[in-house]
Design a protein around this motif. Structure first.
Motif, PDB file in Angstrom:
ATOM      1  N   ASP A 106       0.474  -1.225   0.247  1.00 47.39           N
ATOM      2  CA  ASP A 106       0.044  -0.091   0.224  1.00 47.39           C
ATOM      3  C   ASP A 106       0.498   0.641  -0.015  1.00 47.39           C
ATOM      4  OD1 ASP A 106      -1.177   2.080   0.913  1.00 47.39           O
ATOM      5  OD2 ASP A 106      -3.119   1.430   1.867  1.00 47.39           O
ATOM      6  N   ALA A 107       1.180   1.659  -1.211  1.00 44.40           N
ATOM      7  CA  ALA A 107       1.505   2.650  -0.799  1.00 44.40           C
ATOM      8  C   ALA A 107       1.776   3.846  -0.300  1.00 44.40           C
ATOM      9  CB  ALA A 107       1.526   3.536  -2.714  1.00 44.40           C
ATOM     10  N   LYS A 108       0.892   4.109   0.419  1.00 46.08           N
ATOM     11  CA  LYS A 108       0.062   5.264   1.393  1.00 46.08           C
ATOM     12  C   LYS A 108       0.791   4.563   2.876  1.00 46.08           C
ATOM     13  CE  LYS A 108      -3.178   8.075  -0.313  1.00 46.08           C
ATOM     14  NZ  LYS A 108      -3.884   8.830  -0.766  1.00 46.08           N
ATOM     15  N   ALA A 109       0.246   3.639   3.251  1.00 48.58           N
ATOM     16  CA  ALA A 109       0.609   2.776   4.573  1.00 48.58           C
ATOM     17  C   ALA A 109       1.712   2.313   4.174  1.00 48.58           C
ATOM     18  CB  ALA A 109      -0.590   2.053   4.926  1.00 48.58           C
ATOM     19  N   ASP A 110       2.852   1.764   3.813  1.00 50.66           N
ATOM     20  CA  ASP A 110       4.126   0.899   4.189  1.00 50.66           C
ATOM     21  C   ASP A 110       4.338   1.314   3.432  1.00 50.66           C
ATOM     22  OD1 ASP A 110       1.805  -1.418   4.490  1.00 50.66           O
ATOM     23  OD2 ASP A 110       2.286  -1.988   3.003  1.00 50.66           O
ATOM     24  N   ILE A 111       4.729   3.091   3.078  1.00 53.67           N
ATOM     25  CA  ILE A 111       6.334   3.701   2.931  1.00 53.67           C
ATOM     26  C   ILE A 111       5.884   5.156   3.758  1.00 53.67           C
ATOM     27  CG2 ILE A 111       7.359   4.975   0.742  1.00 53.67           C
ATOM     28  CD1 ILE A 111       7.586   2.031  -0.017  1.00 53.67           C
ATOM     29  N   SER A 112       7.277   5.526   4.439  1.00 52.99           N
ATOM     30  CA  SER A 112       7.443   6.576   4.916  1.00 52.99           C
ATOM     31  C   SER A 112       7.688   7.574   4.521  1.00 52.99           C
ATOM     32  CB  SER A 112       7.702   6.471   6.867  1.00 52.99           C
ATOM     33  OG  SER A 112       6.968   5.805   6.914  1.00 52.99           O
ATOM     34  N   PRO A 113       6.805   9.340   3.671  1.00 54.24           N
ATOM     35  CA  PRO A 113       7.996   9.881   2.936  1.00 54.24           C
ATOM     36  C   PRO A 113       8.969  10.951   4.113  1.00 54.24           C
ATOM     37  CG  PRO A 113       5.443   9.613   2.248  1.00 54.24           C
ATOM     38  CD  PRO A 113       5.810   9.360   3.116  1.00 54.24           C
ATOM     39  N   ILE A 114       9.872  10.851   3.700  1.00 51.12           N
ATOM     40  CA  ILE A 114      11.150  11.355   5.131  1.00 51.12           C
ATOM     41  C   ILE A 114      10.845  12.743   4.277  1.00 51.12           C
ATOM     42  CG2 ILE A 114      13.131  11.139   5.531  1.00 51.12           C
ATOM     43  CD1 ILE A 114      13.600   8.186   5.116  1.00 51.12           C
ATOM     44  N   ALA A 115      12.127  13.092   2.890  1.00 52.62           N
ATOM     45  CA  ALA A 115      12.238  14.632   2.898  1.00 52.62           C
ATOM     46  C   ALA A 115      12.392  15.173   1.460  1.00 52.62           C
ATOM     47  CB  ALA A 115      13.512  14.988   3.666  1.00 52.62           C
ATOM     48  N   MET A 116      11.658  15.911   1.253  1.00 52.81           N
ATOM     49  CA  MET A 116      11.966  16.272  -0.696  1.00 52.81           C
ATOM     50  C   MET A 116      13.458  16.967  -0.741  1.00 52.81           C
ATOM     51  SD  MET A 116       9.717  19.287  -2.760  1.00 52.81           S
ATOM     52  CE  MET A 116       8.587  18.586  -2.848  1.00 52.81           C
ATOM     53  N   ILE A 117      14.510  15.995  -1.614  1.00 55.28           N
ATOM     54  CA  ILE A 117      15.918  16.655  -1.897  1.00 55.28           C
ATOM     55  C   ILE A 117      15.436  17.470  -2.674  1.00 55.28           C
ATOM     56  CG2 ILE A 117      17.509  15.823  -2.653  1.00 55.28           C
ATOM     57  CD1 ILE A 117      16.770  12.756  -2.095  1.00 55.28           C
ATOM     58  N   ALA A 118      15.034  17.800  -3.494  1.00 52.65           N
ATOM     59  CA  ALA A 118      15.522  18.274  -4.821  1.00 52.65           C
ATOM     60  C   ALA A 118      14.058  18.707  -5.669  1.00 52.65           C
ATOM     61  CB  ALA A 118      16.270  18.332  -5.613  1.00 52.65           C
ATOM     62  N   THR A 119      13.378  20.141  -6.243  1.00 53.45           N
ATOM     63  CA  THR A 119      11.970  19.764  -6.734  1.00 53.45           C
ATOM     64  C   THR A 119      12.533  20.395  -7.796  1.00 53.45           C
ATOM     65  OG1 THR A 119       9.648  20.946  -6.742  1.00 53.45           O
ATOM     66  CG2 THR A 119      12.079  21.767  -5.929  1.00 53.45           C
ATOM     67  N   SER A 120      12.234  20.200  -8.904  1.00 55.53           N
ATOM     68  CA  SER A 120      11.680  21.592 -10.193  1.00 55.53           C
ATOM     69  C   SER A 120      10.615  21.616 -11.180  1.00 55.53           C
ATOM     70  CB  SER A 120      13.322  20.866 -10.971  1.00 55.53           C
ATOM     71  OG  SER A 120      13.127  20.326 -11.909  1.00 55.53           O
ATOM     72  N   PRO A 121      10.310  22.751 -11.770  1.00 53.95           N
ATOM     73  CA  PRO A 121       9.001  22.221 -12.221  1.00 53.95           C
ATOM     74  C   PRO A 121       9.084  21.275 -13.284  1.00 53.95           C
ATOM     75  CG  PRO A 121       9.794  24.114 -13.201  1.00 53.95           C
ATOM     76  CD  PRO A 121      10.548  23.616 -12.133  1.00 53.95           C
ATOM     77  N   TYR A 122       7.912  21.052 -14.499  1.00 50.25           N
ATOM     78  CA  TYR A 122       7.832  19.581 -15.415  1.00 50.25           C
ATOM     79  C   TYR A 122       7.935  21.005 -16.602  1.00 50.25           C
ATOM     80  CZ  TYR A 122       6.479  16.341 -12.570  1.00 50.25           C
ATOM     81  OH  TYR A 122       6.575  15.053 -12.132  1.00 50.25           O
ATOM     82  N   VAL A 123       9.373  20.696 -17.720  1.00 51.22           N
ATOM     83  CA  VAL A 123       9.204  21.637 -18.165  1.00 51.22           C
ATOM     84  C   VAL A 123       9.203  20.793 -19.389  1.00 51.22           C
ATOM     85  CG1 VAL A 123      10.694  22.253 -20.067  1.00 51.22           C
ATOM     86  CG2 VAL A 123      11.577  21.963 -17.379  1.00 51.22           C
ATOM     87  N   VAL A 124       8.537  21.759 -20.885  1.00 53.16           N
ATOM     88  CA  VAL A 124       7.424  21.172 -22.078  1.00 53.16           C
ATOM     89  C   VAL A 124       8.373  21.539 -23.211  1.00 53.16           C
ATOM     90  CG1 VAL A 124       5.406  21.661 -23.626  1.00 53.16           C
ATOM     91  CG2 VAL A 124       5.385  22.136 -20.719  1.00 53.16           C
ATOM     92  N   VAL A 125       8.911  20.505 -24.292  1.00 52.13           N
ATOM     93  CA  VAL A 125       9.597  20.517 -25.463  1.00 52.13           C
ATOM     94  C   VAL A 125       9.024  20.139 -26.659  1.00 52.13           C
ATOM     95  CG1 VAL A 125      11.663  20.741 -23.980  1.00 52.13           C
ATOM     96  CG2 VAL A 125      10.860  18.699 -24.810  1.00 52.13           C
ATOM     97  N   GLY A 126       9.513  20.360 -27.667  1.00 51.41           N
ATOM     98  CA  GLY A 126       8.778  20.233 -28.040  1.00 51.41           C
ATOM     99  C   GLY A 126       9.900  19.942 -29.451  1.00 51.41           C
ATOM    100  N   GLY A 127       9.707  18.754 -30.850  1.00 53.94           N
ATOM    101  CA  GLY A 127      10.568  18.342 -31.121  1.00 53.94           C
ATOM    102  C   GLY A 127      10.930  18.844 -32.967  1.00 53.94           C
ATOM    103  N   ALA A 128      11.628  17.492 -33.374  1.00 56.17           N
ATOM    104  CA  ALA A 128      11.738  18.808 -34.731  1.00 56.17           C
ATOM    105  C   ALA A 128      10.379  18.861 -35.723  1.00 56.17           C
ATOM    106  CB  ALA A 128      12.318  17.408 -35.377  1.00 56.17           C
ATOM    107  N   GLN A 129       9.283  18.288 -35.506  1.00 57.19           N
ATOM    108  CA  GLN A 129       8.339  18.686 -36.339  1.00 57.19           C
ATOM    109  C   GLN A 129       7.384  20.334 -35.478  1.00 57.19           C
ATOM    110  OE1 GLN A 129       6.661  17.560 -39.194  1.00 57.19           O
ATOM    111  NE2 GLN A 129       8.931  16.142 -38.639  1.00 57.19           N
ATOM    112  N   VAL A 130       7.594  20.538 -34.857  1.00 55.41           N
ATOM    113  CA  VAL A 130       6.764  21.397 -33.925  1.00 55.41           C
ATOM    114  C   VAL A 130       7.417  22.593 -34.616  1.00 55.41           C
ATOM    115  CG1 VAL A 130       6.182  22.430 -31.671  1.00 55.41           C
ATOM    116  CG2 VAL A 130       6.693  20.419 -31.632  1.00 55.41           C
ATOM    117  N   GLU A 131       6.594  23.893 -34.912  1.00 51.92           N
ATOM    118  CA  GLU A 131       6.937  24.883 -35.245  1.00 51.92           C
ATOM    119  C   GLU A 131       7.530  26.125 -34.348  1.00 51.92           C
ATOM    120  OE1 GLU A 131       4.807  25.421 -38.230  1.00 51.92           O
ATOM    121  OE2 GLU A 131       5.569  23.495 -39.292  1.00 51.92           O
TER     122      GLU A 131
END
Lengths: 317, 504, 149
Positions: A106-131
């Motif tokens: 059970d991801a909530k009961a059987d694991i204890s979150p301890i600390a967030m080490i690092a964070t950043s937002p999600y970046v949207v990247v475009g490929g060769a076909q994107v203008e």
């Protein structure tokens, strides 16, 4: 293996779970649920070095890759909650359970979150076909021409970030699953898929090499380390309030004082020069949360992803 | 000429005492883990990865790369002598290498694989030196449609990879593909045929499959049958290791073809030495005028895959170094070794870090020469291993196989997997089912499925869109022609085959 | 009756049964999906049906051919596979050396010619070899000895 047996022996001898004062009294295992060499692995190894110095006990990195990080996480769930077995994981920890419904823990009961080490937002990247060059242009282009959103795999954070953006921006789009972020990036460069949304660590090397173009970041505000990238919020896309992160976890049932102890140690070592260097290379900022704050955030994200999986019809079968 | 300046810089870097020492350490360790069944380059490099924290990045990379291509030299040794693939990329070498050893030609086979490895490696390095950026850019144009067509071509071309009937060969390819579906489906996340077991979620390991089918199956069939007398003692004089004129004549074209095929698949992300070796074996059998010799100890069936896997070892660095795109888990580790030293991989790596890149390339030459020097005198030693009585030998092989399977990820289940595949391997011998097509189906099956499903999503369900792409369309047309031709030639030979089946 | 290739009749039948079972299981448990977006069940079901067809063809062709069923060994496979099983069962609770030793002893039984002294010497020699190569040389993190109780 050896440590598991040793762990059992020590626990039996002590007659109970480890106490925060005498932690750590033997080598600590840091599970990395990915193969060696990736960005999470490298960060984990640096953290292990720093904690080893701080604790005066060896901190051994153990790679347990597989099933979108759930193999390693499952082995953490089986460990003794005495702090001598810990795990480093990304937001995949909160997305994977939304797809893999038959996990042996059970991801909530059987694991204890301890600390967030690092964070950043999600970046949207475009490929060769994107203008498009900007986020606003991207939204218009995606409306006119349904795009393919590459993911690093089913249930990965890039998968859920893509689904969330498609839903909140109201754009037509199809997700295509690749085997890992490397393959997703390659297929963007070759123009086989259009958009990939992932953490800074995964995409920034290619953006800096001009192999992919960054269209913006997900979230209300711009990101301090990348102020030139437009945010989704400033382009009128609401309801996206998730960031990528890397965090430290322990088995479920760890005592509050032990959680606080490891949390404060982590929050101390991430300010070392070597660690800050790695953070800057990956374009992430340090976490700065207490254990209860981190736990609340992880659980809120889990609920969000389960809800999104339900609404978008993402299932494991 | 800029290239000569670069090569000179590279040679200077590679010849520095530190780098020479690490190059030697790498290829030596590579040969060692290559010979030991089960432990492949990925396991060896993962174990040594932490050391690279304390080395300078050039030395670290030279050593890790040495392990990577060194295993391909060592891997064929176990295949030829014991019918157990030392590494998966030399699994196919068992098919003809082991019969050669049983005919007392182990020395010739080992010598020729060393030569083939060197030629394959050399061609790979030349391509890496001259065309890295061009080839890397070209590899990017390969999408799922192209991969799907290529893999399908490989399956069809190889359906008659073994001596058995094409029908049984195809049935085994499919069985292999079915076994490969066990585990988590990459496109939906569904656990398939795992019956709730977490150990099966990541699928069965190819090393367990190869060691079980070839190695354990072989032991069960050989215990109490093989005696030392079977082996010609003369087989260990140096003179008897030299190939005769006939063998040399048969070998040089397969080596060149194998190197080209290997170079191609090595440079494609997602494929690698194993796929390259399988493909080149299939091609050799196709183009041979006497395909019936394959599986009976044909030297072509040994030199082609061995030159292919070594060429692939070198060209695998093309996308890795020229684009910063690792084509396999092992290549990801190579990049990881750079990243911990703050060197970000990508197209600028070659210009930003000329000493590192060209030093690495030149170290490949040194490494390959070292490997030849290292392996030639050892051939006699390895062949002598065959003189150990089989009743002492097979328990040792079993132990190595068990430890090898366990050491990959320290999961007890993997040892049981070897046992189950050993039982399957023996059953397959009883029923006359060939093992090589099964292994091929297992390797290519997931790639075929994954790329086919992805290509269909990208084509929005329209199969003709896949046919209209120039590369995939052409390859699929060749595949169709090949299929028709095999069926036709199969039917033509049917009467002859029936007659010979009666005699056996 | 004697003049049939029972090896292929039986083998083909087994393949057909296995293929049908795999396909049926896929049909029952996994989503088939659409042509555009194939579900996890599509390919396994197709492979299962295909294998069943090949199996039936192999089996039928066996009826029109004579053949001889090969010798099937019973004790040898049991001891060889048992040796692997012994290693698998012992390595985690007792460590590498006991697992190697017992697996070697079981493996030598496959000779069907019990030689106790040779057996023990070989077991000890291989234990030492495994220790030197894998633990000292390759530094695998398997404990040489362990005690589960």
């Amino acid at each position: 293996m050896k440590t598991i047996i040793a762990a059992t022996l020590v626990v039996l001898a002590a007659g109970g779970a480890g106490v925060a004062q005498d932690f750590p009294n033997r080598p600590v295992t840091l599970i990395v649920p990915y193969g060696p060499g990736g960005s999470t692995d490298l960060l984990g190894r640096q953290l292990a070095n720093e904690l080893q110095e701080k604790w005066g006990q060896p901190v051994v990195v153990e790679n347990r890759p597989g099933a979108g990080s759930m193999i390693g996480t499952a082995s953490l769930a089986q460990a003794e909650p005495d702090g001598h077995t810990i795990l480093i994981n990304t937001a995949a920890f909160s997305t994977a359970p939304a797809v893999q419904t038959d996990l042996p823990f059970d991801a909530k009961a059987d694991i204890s979150p301890i600390a967030m080490i690092a964070t950043s937002p999600y970046v949207v990247v475009g490929g060769a076909q994107v203008e498009s060059e900007t986020f606003a242009e991207f939204l218009a282009e995606a409306q006119a021409r349904p795009m393919f959103f590459a993911t690093a795999g089913v249930g990965s954070s890039s998968h859920f970030a893509a689904e969330l953006l498609i839903q909140q921006a109201g754009i037509p789009g199809d997700v295509v699953h690749f085997s890992g972020g490397g393959e997703a990036n390659t297929n963007l460069m070759g123009g086989h898929a259009d958009i990939y949304i992932s953490t800074t660590a995964s995409v920034m090397p290619y953006v800096n090499n001009n192999q992919l173009k960054a269209l913006g970041v997900l979230g209300e505000e711009r990101f301090v380390l990348l102020p030139d990238f437009e945010s989704s919020g400033e382009n009128g896309v609401r309801g996206i309030d998730v960031d990528g992160w890397i965090g430290l976890f322990g088995p479920g049932g760890m005592s509050d004082e032990l959680l606080d102890r490891i949390n404060s140690d982590v929050n101390e070592v991430i300010w070392s020069e070597a660690f800050q260097g790695i953070l800057q290379e990956n374009f992430v900022i340090e976490g700065r949360t207490s254990a209860p704050q981190f736990k609340a955030q992880v659980e809120a994200e889990m609920d969000l992803w389960v809800r999104l999986a339900d609404e978008r019809g993402i299932t494991g079968d | 000429m800029e290239i000569f300046a670069n090569l000179a810089l590279g040679l200077e870097t590679a010849l520095s005492p530190t780098n020479l020492v690490f190059c030697f350490a790498g290829v030596f360790l590579g040969t060692l883990v290559g010979v030991i069944p089960g432990i492949g380059p990925l396991a060896a490099i993962s174990m040594l990865f932490p050391i690279t924290f304390h080395l300078n990045p050039t030395a670290a990379l030279i050593m890790l790369a040495g392990i990577w291509y060194g295993t391909s030299y060592g891997g064929s040794t176990a295949s030829i002598l014991l019918n157990i693939p030392g590494t998966t990329s030399s699994a196919i070498t068992c098919l003809d290498g082991y019969p050669l050893a049983r005919q007392g030609k182990a020395g010739v086979a080992l010598l020729m694989t060393t030569v083939a490895s060197f030629i394959g490696g050399s061609i790979g390095i030349v391509l890496l030196t001259l065309f890295s950026p061009v080839i890397a850019a070209y590899a990017l144009t390969f999408g799922s449609a192209e991969y799907f067509s290529l893999m399908l071509l490989g399956l069809v071309a190889a359906s008659s990879i073994s001596g058995a009937s094409a029908l049984k060969g195809l049935a085994m390819v499919i069985l292999g593909m079915l076994i490969a579906t066990i585990g988590m489906d990459s496109q939906s996340g569904t656990a398939r045929y795992t019956f709730g077991s977490l150990d099966l979620l990541d699928g069965l390991s190819i090393s367990a499959l190869a060691m079980g089918l070839f190695g354990v199956g072989e032991i069960i069939a050989s215990v109490r049958r093989i005696t030392v007398k079977d082996i010609d003692r003369k087989g260990i004089t140096f003179r008897s290791m030299l190939p005769n004129r006939e063998e040399l004549k048969r070998s040089w074209l397969p080596m060149l073809r194998g190197s080209s095929i290997g170079a191609f698949f090595g440079a494609l992300p997602g494929t690698g030495p194993s796929v390259a070796a399988f493909m080149s074996y299939a091609v050799e059998k196709r183009v041979s005028r006497e395909p019936q010799r394959f599986g009976q100890g044909a030297i072509e069936g040994v030199v082609a895959p061995e030159s292919a896997n070594n060429a692939a070892d070198q060209t695998a660095f093309i996308p890795t170094m020229a684009l910063g795109i690792p084509g396999s888990a092992t290549m990801a580790l190579m990049l990881g070794a750079l990243m911990i030293h703050g060197i970000s991989p990508g197209p600028n790596l070659i210009t930003d870090q000329p000493a590192l890149f060209w030093g690495l390339v030149m170290s490949f030459w040194i490494g390959n020469v070292l490997l030849v020097i290292l392996n030639l005198p050892l051939i006699g030693l390895w062949v002598r291993l065959l003189l150990v009585p089989y009743h002492l030998m097979y328990p040792a092989i079993l132990i190595f196989v068990c430890i090898g399977a366990y050491s990959v990820r320290y999961v007890v289940f993997d040892i049981f997997a070897v046992m189950i595949f050993g039982a399957l391997g023996y059953a397959m011998r009883i029923f006359g089912w060939p093992a090589a097509p099964l292994l091929l189906g297992f390797v290519l099956g997931p790639l075929v499925e994954q790329h086919f499903r992805r290509a269909m999503v990208l084509a929005r369900g329209d199969f003709t869109a896949i046919l209209e792409r120039p590369i995939s369309g052409t390859v699929l047309a060749i595949t169709a022609l090949l299929l028709v031709w095999s069926i036709w030639s199969g039917l033509r030979q049917r009467n002859g085959a029936l007659a010979s089946a009666k005699q056996s | 009756m004697v003049d049939r290739d029972f090896r292929d009749i039986l083998g083909g039948g087994l393949l057909a049964a296995l293929g049908l079972a795999a396909a049926a299981y896929a049909f029952m448990h996994y989503n088939m999906g659409t042509i555009t977006r194939m579900g996890p069940g599509m390919i396994p079901a197709a492979l299962g049906v295909l294998m069943a067809l090949f199996g039936v063809t192999i089996s039928i062709s066996g009826f029109f051919r004579s053949g001889r069923f090969p010798e099937v060994r019973t004790l040898t496979p049991i001891f060889i596979l048992g040796s692997i099983a012994a290693f698998a069962v012992l390595v985690r609770p007792f460590g590498l050396i006991p697992a190697v030793f017992v697996a070697t002893i079981v493996a030598t039984f496959a000779e069907l010619n019990f030689r106790p002294l040779l057996c023990v010497i070989l077991g000890l020699a291989l234990s030492l070899m495994a220790y030197v190569i894998f633990i000292v040389g390759l530094r695998l993190t398997i404990p040489p000895f362990a005690w589960p109780f």
